[in-house]
Each structure stands twice: as structure tokens, then as C-alpha cells.
Design a protein around this motif. Sequence first.
Motif, PDB file in Angstrom:
ATOM      1  N   ARG A 169       8.293  45.620  10.917  1.00  0.00           N
ATOM      2  CA  ARG A 169       7.329  44.540  10.793  1.00  0.00           C
ATOM      3  C   ARG A 169       6.024  45.082  10.228  1.00  0.00           C
ATOM      4  O   ARG A 169       5.679  46.251  10.454  1.00  0.00           O
ATOM      5  CB  ARG A 169       7.053  43.899  12.164  1.00  0.00           C
TER       6      ARG A 169
ATOM      7  N   ASP B 146       3.608  47.779  12.049  1.00  0.00           N
ATOM      8  CA  ASP B 146       4.264  48.924  12.684  1.00  0.00           C
ATOM      9  C   ASP B 146       3.609  50.200  12.153  1.00  0.00           C
ATOM     10  O   ASP B 146       3.157  50.258  11.007  1.00  0.00           O
ATOM     11  CB  ASP B 146       5.763  48.942  12.357  1.00  0.00           C
TER      12      ASP B 146
ATOM     13  N   ASN C  10       7.209  50.167  16.921  1.00  0.00           N
ATOM     14  CA  ASN C  10       7.957  49.107  16.251  1.00  0.00           C
ATOM     15  C   ASN C  10       7.935  47.861  17.111  1.00  0.00           C
ATOM     16  O   ASN C  10       8.394  47.877  18.260  1.00  0.00           O
ATOM     17  CB  ASN C  10       9.396  49.570  16.005  1.00  0.00           C
ATOM     18  N   LYS C  11       7.367  46.777  16.581  1.00  0.00           N
ATOM     19  CA  LYS C  11       7.249  45.493  17.293  1.00  0.00           C
ATOM     20  C   LYS C  11       6.604  45.679  18.657  1.00  0.00           C
ATOM     21  O   LYS C  11       7.001  45.061  19.651  1.00  0.00           O
ATOM     22  CB  LYS C  11       8.618  44.832  17.424  1.00  0.00           C
TER      23      LYS C  11
ATOM     24  N   ASP D 241      17.786  53.486  17.848  1.00  0.00           N
ATOM     25  CA  ASP D 241      16.871  52.564  18.518  1.00  0.00           C
ATOM     26  C   ASP D 241      16.219  51.555  17.583  1.00  0.00           C
ATOM     27  O   ASP D 241      15.796  50.485  18.018  1.00  0.00           O
ATOM     28  CB  ASP D 241      15.757  53.358  19.228  1.00  0.00           C
ATOM     29  N   ILE D 242      16.112  51.892  16.299  1.00  0.00           N
ATOM     30  CA  ILE D 242      15.410  51.020  15.353  1.00  0.00           C
ATOM     31  C   ILE D 242      16.300  50.770  14.145  1.00  0.00           C
ATOM     32  O   ILE D 242      16.830  51.709  13.554  1.00  0.00           O
ATOM     33  CB  ILE D 242      14.080  51.645  14.880  1.00  0.00           C
ATOM     34  N   ASP D 243      16.454  49.519  13.776  1.00  0.00           N
ATOM     35  CA  ASP D 243      17.154  49.161  12.549  1.00  0.00           C
ATOM     36  C   ASP D 243      16.108  49.129  11.443  1.00  0.00           C
ATOM     37  O   ASP D 243      15.351  48.156  11.297  1.00  0.00           O
ATOM     38  CB  ASP D 243      17.828  47.802  12.694  1.00  0.00           C
TER      39      ASP D 243
ATOM     40  N   ARG E 261      16.168  46.026   8.956  1.00  0.00           N
ATOM     41  CA  ARG E 261      15.934  44.643   9.375  1.00  0.00           C
ATOM     42  C   ARG E 261      14.813  44.475  10.392  1.00  0.00           C
ATOM     43  O   ARG E 261      14.263  43.376  10.526  1.00  0.00           O
ATOM     44  CB  ARG E 261      17.217  44.046   9.964  1.00  0.00           C
ATOM     45  N   GLN E 262      14.462  45.513  11.134  1.00  0.00           N
ATOM     46  CA  GLN E 262      13.565  45.341  12.277  1.00  0.00           C
ATOM     47  C   GLN E 262      12.124  45.773  12.037  1.00  0.00           C
ATOM     48  O   GLN E 262      11.278  45.600  12.906  1.00  0.00           O
ATOM     49  CB  GLN E 262      14.112  46.123  13.493  1.00  0.00           C
TER      50      GLN E 262
END
Length: 453
Positions: free
Chosen positions: A226, A229, A257-258, A218-220, A223-224
Motif C-alpha cells: 500500500r 508502507d 505493511n498496512k 508474511d507479505i504478498d 498484491r498487498q
Amino acid sequence: MNNGFIATGEQLLSRVSKAVEQHPRKLTALIAALLFGGGGFAAASLDTSEPLPDDFVVREVLEAVQPLPVQEQVQSLDVHSFNLFRTEATRASDTVESLLARLGVDDPAAASFLRREPTFRTQLLGRAGRNVTIETTQQHALSKLTARWAPQDDGTFKRLVVERVGDGRFQSRVEAAPLTAATRLASATIRSSLFAAADEARIPDPVVVQIADIFSSDIDFERQLRAGDRFNVVYEALEADGEPMRTGRVLSVEFVNKGKTHQAMWFQEPGRKGGYYDLDGKSLESSYLSSPMEFSRVTSSFKMRFHPILHQWKAHLGTDYGGAIGTPVRSVGDGVVEFAGVQNGFGNVVIVRHNATDETLYAHLSRIDVRRGQTIAQGQRVGALGQTGWATGPHLHFEFRVNGVHKNPQLIARRNDAVTLSAEAKPGFERLARAMKVQLAAAGTATAVASAD
């Protein structure tokens, strides 16, 4: 002496009661208490704004007190003895003398014994991070030394005990005992990176690795992520005599996340393999781990690239992970070792067959830790990162093949297993999920309070 203030308790209460009856309005407070015994005395203050009854007589009593002779007190202190306790972590550069010096031990006989003690030399000297607890006399002579370590991941630990048994004589023994699991709650907010946030919150790295594996679909995490978080986690700490030895399994975790919240908890249905689910009962288990290394960075992904040795553009059919030589490399899934040996430009190679269609390759290894035909589990160590074969620097080359066709490993790792809960297991799962929600909320609250302080 019944005509003075010194009287029995009944006489005193009788006089107070009589005074209250005679002066119900004028007497606002009349409470007095004398306690005799062992030199104790207590009295409540009186309101003297109004006159006391005429028959209330107060006498002063003085009594001489003979203190104990000072010399006897000094002698009592001289015969009193106490022991000192201290704990230190070993360093890779330690000698017997340097370790004992940090522990505050000044005992040549103890140092001589430890230099000859085989377990002490092999399990403590040259090994960093092992806690040693000592007990000494007030003259800093060693009375007892205890050290603990967990040599294998089998739920047990070893305990070395060195004790003084006579004047300058010592004996040692090694004991085995089970580790005990304690639950820890923690929370962290990401400002720069996942591991930096964990370090700031004093969360062990193995816990962070598990979190990344749990949410890899579900989460990279490369790269993802922030700034801002955050995550709350409940995990096991395996302890030996109350001393943390290693971390255990992540029991539940919540990752924001985000702005999107992801939740997971560990659940094992009777008679089935345990795994992670979201708190609504959906399985989060992935067929494959997101990375063949716990601590890694991608240095070259699945794409066309200019080959550093052949000096031509060529398809890079795998993913390269950078790291230090000797970094552990793990199998991303259950399977059987199909090949373990040397392959031309790949150097030391391990190939794992996972099922009828899927296989993975681990190349440039500095060491191979499995053999051909061996059955291995997801996450099991297959070797160590190296620079064998055609490699310009230390790294792991990792490939994923489906029916012989190379696939992007980072996409394959996001495939989920369709694991569902049985009807019989759902009530137990729901009870556990409610408890985990409370613990995750407590983890976040506890951290917020600590930050405010």
C-alpha cells in the motif's frame, strides 16, 4: 630602552599589577599585550573611559618590511607541478578514445598502449558500469590508470593497473585482492511500487530482492503493498579499495505493511546453517523462494485459462512469469537436477528434485546452465528466460509438484522450515538483536533528517 613602553614581559606585568593596586575601583580594564616575532602583533582593547596611570607611556614603533621580489614568486609557481585525478564509469559503447576523452586524458601514446592491452580490451571495453580512475599530469598526459571488477562471487576482486614507466612507455599488471564488507543503512517509503521506492532512496535492487524473499511468507509483495508502507534496512556493501563493487547480505530489515511491523535479522549459529529470524528468535526461513526470478511479474497464474495456442479452456498447472529473454532463472530450493534438456511444447526444461515428494519445473528457457545429476543450492541459477517450445512470447513457465500432483507455486512458497535456536545460541542472538534494533532505528532517523533538509 627601559623607560618606554618597550619592556620585558616581567616589567610590563609589574606595571600592570601596580596600576591595578593603585586604582582598584577606577580601573575597570587594563590588559595589553604585545607579541613581537615574525611580524606578529596582538593587543586587547582597553577601556579608556578612565585616565591611565601617569607612568604608563605608549610609544609608536614603525618598521619597514621588504617584500620578496615578485619575479622569484612567479618562478616558484612555474616549477610547481600537480597531478589530476578523475573517475568515470565505462559504457557498453566505449572505445579507448571515447573513454579517455571523458576522463580528460590527451595522450596518444597511452591510447596506443591501451588498444593493445588484452585485459583492458576484454574487461573494460564493451562492459558498462566498471569504474576507471586515472591520474594525469597537468598537461593531461596519463600517469596511472586503475580499474576494478569482481568477476566471481567468491569475495575477491581484480585490479588492473596501467602506469607510465618512461617517456611514452607503459606497463600493466593485474592484481587480486579480497573485498571488504561495509555496513550501509537505508530507508524508503512506498508511493507506487517497491522498486520505485528503492530507486528513490538509492537502495540497490539485489537488496530489495532479498527483502521480498525474507518476508515472502508474511507479505504478498504483488498484491498487498500500500502507499505509505515503509521499510528500514541494514545491509552489507562489498568494496574494493573503498569503491562499492556489489551488495552483500541483508543484515536486518524492518517492513511496515498496512500498519503491521515485520522485523528480521540474519543469524548463524555455530555449526549450523545461517538464516533469518524475527527479533524474538522465531525462524523466518522458507523451504522455497517466493519466485524463480529476481525481477518478475506474473502473467498467468495457477488456474483455468483459455490456452493461447490450443484455443480451448484448460487448467494452467503452473505460474507464468514475464520478462526479457536472458533474464536469469533460479532454483527456488536446494535439490538435485533430475532433468535438463528439451521436452516437447516446453522447449528447454530443467526439473529439480528437492526431496522425496517435491520437485519444480522451469520451462521455455533460452539457455540451460545446469546438468543432470548436479546438486544445486536455493537461489542458484539454472538457466535464462526464453521463448522455446510452444510459447507466444518470452516468459518462464514454472511448476511445483508434490508426489506428482501440481500445486499452486505461490502457496507452496509460503511454507516455513521449523528452525529453532539452541539454548546455547540464545544469549548471542539476543545481544545481536538489541544491536540491530538500534541500527534499524538509526536508519529510519537518518532518512527522516535527510528528507527534512
